[in-house]
Design a protein around this motif. Structure first.
Motif, PDB file in Angstrom:
ATOM      1  N   ASP A 123     -40.696  30.779   6.520  1.00 17.05           N
ATOM      2  CA  ASP A 123     -40.505  29.885   7.662  1.00 17.05           C
ATOM      3  C   ASP A 123     -41.645  28.904   7.869  1.00 17.05           C
ATOM      4  O   ASP A 123     -41.465  27.870   8.506  1.00 17.05           O
ATOM      5  CB  ASP A 123     -40.231  30.673   8.946  1.00 17.05           C
ATOM      6  CG  ASP A 123     -41.360  31.629   9.267  1.00 17.05           C
ATOM      7  OD1 ASP A 123     -42.266  31.768   8.426  1.00 17.05           O
ATOM      8  OD2 ASP A 123     -41.337  32.234  10.343  1.00 17.05           O
ATOM      9  N   THR A 124     -42.828  29.207   7.365  1.00 21.75           N
ATOM     10  CA  THR A 124     -43.898  28.206   7.390  1.00 21.75           C
ATOM     11  C   THR A 124     -44.635  28.250   6.058  1.00 21.75           C
ATOM     12  O   THR A 124     -44.620  29.268   5.362  1.00 21.75           O
ATOM     13  CB  THR A 124     -44.940  28.459   8.499  1.00 21.75           C
ATOM     14  OG1 THR A 124     -45.546  29.735   8.255  1.00 21.75           O
ATOM     15  CG2 THR A 124     -44.341  28.449   9.891  1.00 21.75           C
ATOM     16  N   ASN A 125     -45.283  27.148   5.716  1.00 20.54           N
ATOM     17  CA  ASN A 125     -46.056  27.109   4.481  1.00 20.54           C
ATOM     18  C   ASN A 125     -47.100  28.213   4.439  1.00 20.54           C
ATOM     19  O   ASN A 125     -47.377  28.787   3.401  1.00 20.54           O
ATOM     20  CB  ASN A 125     -46.768  25.767   4.368  1.00 20.54           C
ATOM     21  CG  ASN A 125     -45.844  24.665   3.898  1.00 20.54           C
ATOM     22  OD1 ASN A 125     -45.187  24.810   2.878  1.00 20.54           O
ATOM     23  ND2 ASN A 125     -45.786  23.587   4.641  1.00 20.54           N
ATOM     24  N   GLU A 126     -47.669  28.502   5.625  1.00 17.87           N
ATOM     25  CA  GLU A 126     -48.766  29.466   5.685  1.00 17.87           C
ATOM     26  C   GLU A 126     -48.297  30.867   5.301  1.00 17.87           C
ATOM     27  O   GLU A 126     -48.986  31.589   4.595  1.00 17.87           O
ATOM     28  CB  GLU A 126     -49.393  29.456   7.074  1.00 17.87           C
ATOM     29  CG  GLU A 126     -50.287  28.246   7.346  1.00 17.87           C
ATOM     30  CD  GLU A 126     -49.529  26.932   7.470  1.00 17.87           C
ATOM     31  OE1 GLU A 126     -48.319  26.975   7.778  1.00 17.87           O
ATOM     32  OE2 GLU A 126     -50.129  25.871   7.232  1.00 17.87           O
ATOM     33  N   THR A 127     -47.091  31.237   5.764  1.00 19.68           N
ATOM     34  CA  THR A 127     -46.546  32.540   5.391  1.00 19.68           C
ATOM     35  C   THR A 127     -46.414  32.629   3.884  1.00 19.68           C
ATOM     36  O   THR A 127     -46.791  33.625   3.261  1.00 19.68           O
ATOM     37  CB  THR A 127     -45.129  32.713   5.990  1.00 19.68           C
ATOM     38  OG1 THR A 127     -45.055  32.027   7.214  1.00 19.68           O
ATOM     39  CG2 THR A 127     -44.782  34.146   6.143  1.00 19.68           C
ATOM     40  N   MET A 128     -45.864  31.576   3.301  1.00 25.93           N
ATOM     41  CA  MET A 128     -45.647  31.558   1.861  1.00 25.93           C
ATOM     42  C   MET A 128     -46.983  31.611   1.122  1.00 25.93           C
ATOM     43  O   MET A 128     -47.151  32.389   0.193  1.00 25.93           O
ATOM     44  CB  MET A 128     -44.858  30.285   1.518  1.00 25.93           C
ATOM     45  CG  MET A 128     -44.543  30.066   0.066  1.00 25.93           C
ATOM     46  SD  MET A 128     -45.846  29.241  -0.841  1.00 25.93           S
ATOM     47  CE  MET A 128     -46.017  27.716   0.054  1.00 25.93           C
TER      48      MET A 128
END
Lengths: 266, 514
Positions: free
Chosen positions: B77-82
């Motif tokens: 859901d966000t770049n940071e999670t990925m």
């Protein structure tokens, strides 16, 4: 070689505990150790103490921690105030009691996320502004069963002859309650408090959903740290959480020993 | 003894089971089954029943290679999670990821990606299991189907990234998939166009003191996007710290100087008073249900929501999308792109390349674009007309460059007609209607980095940015009600305790008989 092994391997009662020990090691001890290790590592996996520094010098972290403690205390007290009378009357009523207990436990069978989302929808439909009030409502709603259940077990476990004896000796309803039932249910109150207080200071989904992310609690903060790849600081915060858990269960245990009443549930 | 033997046998069998399972990977017709693990944004590919691009790719793969393919599809859901997953090596089996600009940069810096340019050279023209030759028609180069303007904007920012031992270009690592802007999704019944033009980014701070939208504003729960909005707001209202006024948007949204962060923290803390909350996923739904009236949104989400907001009674859409403009009428803020990258650890690189090639085909790109609402990174020329490899429009025999003789890309047009974005040619006086590609919200016109900036990775400063973000989210207002309640409760508990202790002490105890 094989022979000696088989000889040593005996089907005793202990053998049946091995799967549980293995499970505990894998899913309780190992993660805890990992948290401990991560707390002392920076992003390049070098030893550092800067994670502690980051946490304890950040205004928002401490602010959030304080906020969570306040929310936790208030939720616990509200739960106790609602939960104790509920548990008391549940254990007193004869036939209806079981059904009522079931009604209290029933929501626990629904996933708490779904429950919370549904609560949010209801608030939306009623045009209630999301904020601290709705978060507290959600917390109480979610954790009330955890307060009622231990109380119910303890209160219904009190031998009736105690109250009868009190009556025989001339105590009225109030006195019986305060002198007999309340002191004997202290262990239930204590385990209820632990069951509610600890989860409330660490939840993140309830506050996030019921305030659109505006109320930012300790659990939210930890979640943010892990999702932003700051495992170190996140681990330090989890350790702080762990300290709270240990301290409160230590206090509770001491009280319980003094009272000499075994906890029947949890 | 015997017991032990059986036990050992069972154990060995259990261990071998996965090996057998791996050997048995064939479909009903006895063809091998390949696997492809895709890690994409939520709602970011056509997954509809009728036109699912995942199903279409499976069919295409089967037709081309003779093998079946099993797609393992997961989302973030966000770049940071990925990033947190990939950088901590928790995504070793992933074959394809679709990160945004600055996240790709971060992955490159950490040497997590395989060079797609090299992979194309390796696999284009190679022989497939069924003896056919693999032709990556839409992927001769990574930017083959991308608009030249857009490709140049990416090159301008990311062509010389120092990844430690060498200087590399992002062009070798990414195939652009979707692009768009950051802007304001608003409800037309409560926010007027004049207001939008007057207050611009200030709408998110309710600068106009519009009572209808007070506490009915949502912003993104994502530090990069919210920081961008804060910076643009400060620029518009002259709140930038001294010395930063003359910087371009590109420089500003990527600036992590402490003064800038502090200034942003201040305006974001002030913003808390006016907004309903932070979201990354439910904003469009709340807008459609008219729970909130203003939302900081990505263009694709906004366009999707607008399509859904059609009101039959009034024959109008009640939602609108606005990218605040500067005094020259140019859109300002952030322009972003997401693209396919292949992790170094991928073990199905050929299938991954074929997937990118397939999605890069205009006929498929249009389905994804229509379904999710975002703007495909495939150039408009290719979408509308038949083009050669270099992107030059092809004309009917005997014509060159004269209006009306271009070869129309019929597949794309058919998709537009099916989704009611255009009328069939017969119903439209024999003309093609390409108004889908003329929407300014969908296709921002100016790629000028003084007004529209691309996000770069914050690098070492991202922790400082997160700290700023956390401070802003926590707010500064002390929850006095809570504190007093807690104090009262603790006080009450203490009083009860003291009374109890005193009573216990004074109680007459039965004497012990010795």
């Amino acid at each position: 070689m094989a022979k000696s092994l088989t000889k040593k391997f005996k089907m005793t009662k202990r053998v049946f505990s091995y799967p549980y020990i293995l499970f505990m090691l894998l899913f309780v001890v190992v993660p805890l150790v990992m948290i401990l290790v991560y707390a002392f590592l920076d992003n390049d996996h070098q030893f550092t103490l800067s994670n502690f520094q980051t946490f304890f010098t950040s205004r928002s972290s401490l602010y959030v921690l304080g906020n969570s403690l306040f929310v936790g205390v208030i939720t616990t007290v509200i739960c106790l105030l609602i939960g104790y009378p509920a548990a008391y009357f549940l254990s007193k009523s004869k036939s209806g009691g079981k059904v009522m207990v079931l009604l209290f436990i029933l929501p626990m069978w629904v996933n708490f996320l779904i429950r919370t989302l549904a609560t949010k929808e209801i608030f939306m439909a009623m045009n209630v502004e999301l904020g601290m009030g709705t978060v507290l409502f959600g917390m109480v709603y979610n954790y009330l069963p955890f307060m009622i259940l231990p109380l119910h077990t303890v209160i219904s476990g009190i031998d009736k002859s105690y109250t009868e004896a009190a009556r025989d000796l001339g105590a009225d309803d109030m006195t019986t309650f305060f002198k007999v039932i309340l002191p004997m249910s202290v262990s239930g109150i204590l385990s209820g408090i632990t069951m509610v207080f600890i989860p409330t200071i660490s939840t993140f989904a309830i506050s996030q959903l019921l305030s659109n992310g505006k109320i930012f609690l300790f659990g939210d903060s930890i979640e943010l740290k892990f999702s932003q790849d700051m495992y170190g600081v996140g681990s330090v915060m989890s350790l702080v959480m762990l300290v709270f858990v240990l301290v409160s269960s230590f206090i509770m245990n001491r009280y319980n020993k003094n009272k000499n009443v075994g906890r029947t549930l949890w | 003894m015997k017991k032990f033997k059986y036990l050992a046998l069972i154990l060995v069998l259990c261990l071998l089971l996965p090996v057998f399972a791996a050997c048995n990977k064939t479909d009903d017709e006895g063809n091998a089954v390949d696997t492809l693990v895709v890690y994409n944004w939520e709602d970011y590919i056509d997954e509809s029943q009728e036109t699912s691009r995942l199903e279409a790719f499976k069919a295409y793969y089967k037709e081309t290679t003779g093998n079946s393919i099993n797609i393992v599809y997961s989302t973030f859901d966000t770049n940071e999670t990925m990033l947190a997953k990939v950088l901590n090596n928790d995504a070793q089996s992933v074959d394809l990821i679709c990160p945004s600009d600055y996240a790709v940069q971060k992955l490159m810096m950490n040497h997590k990606l395989a060079s797609i340019t090299d992979l194309i050279a390796e696999y284009n023209g190679s022989t497939l299991p069924n003896g056919q030759v693999l032709a990556l028609d839409n992927l001769n180069t990574t930017f083959q189907n991308t608009d030249a303007d857009f490709a140049n904007a990416i090159r301008a920012e990311f062509s010389s990234l120092n990844t430690g031992d060498k200087v590399e270009s992002m062009e070798d690592y990414i195939v652009p998939y979707m692009m768009g802007t950051l802007g304001i999704l608003y409800n037309k019944n409560y926010v007027s166009e004049e207001e939008l033009e007057e207050y611009g980014w200030g709408i998110l701070w309710n600068e106009g003191n519009n009572e209808d939208i007070e506490n009915k504003i949502l912003v993104k729960d994502s530090v990069r996007d919210t920081y961008c909005a804060a910076v643009m707001y400060m620029k518009q209202y002259d709140l930038l710290p001294e010395g930063y006024e003359s910087k371009s948007v590109q420089e500003l949204i990527n600036c992590t100087d402490q003064v800038m962060l502090d200034a942003a923290e201040e305006v974001l803390t002030a913003q808390r008073e006016h907004i309903s909350g932070y979201e990354v996923d439910f904003g469009k739904d709340d807008m459609l249900n008219e729970i909130v009236y203003v939302d900081l949104a990505w263009s694709g989400d906004a366009l999707w929501a607008i399509e859904e907001s059609y009101n039959e009674d009034e024959d109008d859409y009640y939602l609108g999308y606005y990218v605040p403009q500067d005094e020259l009428g140019r859109q300002t803020g952030n322009i972003w792109f997401d693209g396919w990258v292949i992790p170094e650890t991928s073990s199905h690189k050929r299938a991954a390349l074929m997937f990118i090639d397939f999605m890069n085909n205009p006929a498929n790109a249009i389905y994804n674009s229509i379904y999710i609402g975002y703007t495909s990174a495939v150039s408009r020329d290719r979408m509308m007309y038949e083009c050669d490899v270099d992107g030059n429009i092809l004309y009917e025999d005997g014509h060159d460059g004269e209006d009306g003789y271009e070869l129309i890309n019929e597949d794309v047009y058919e998709a537009l007609v099916d989704s009611e974005y255009a009328l069939a040619v017969e119903d439209n006086d024999g003309d093609y209607d390409f108004s889908y590609f003329e929407d300014e919200g969908r296709y921002p016109t100016i790629l000028d980095t003084t007004q529209l900036g691309v996000m770069r990775d914050f690098g070492d400063r991202s922790e400082a940015a997160i700290k700023m973000w956390e401070n802003a989210k926590t707010g500064k207002d002390v929850p006095w009600v809570l504190i007093w309640c807690t104090v009262a409760i603790i006080g009450f508990a203490l009083v009860v305790l003291i009374i109890w202790v005193v009573k216990e002490k004074n109680r007459l105890r039965p004497r012990k008989i010795n």
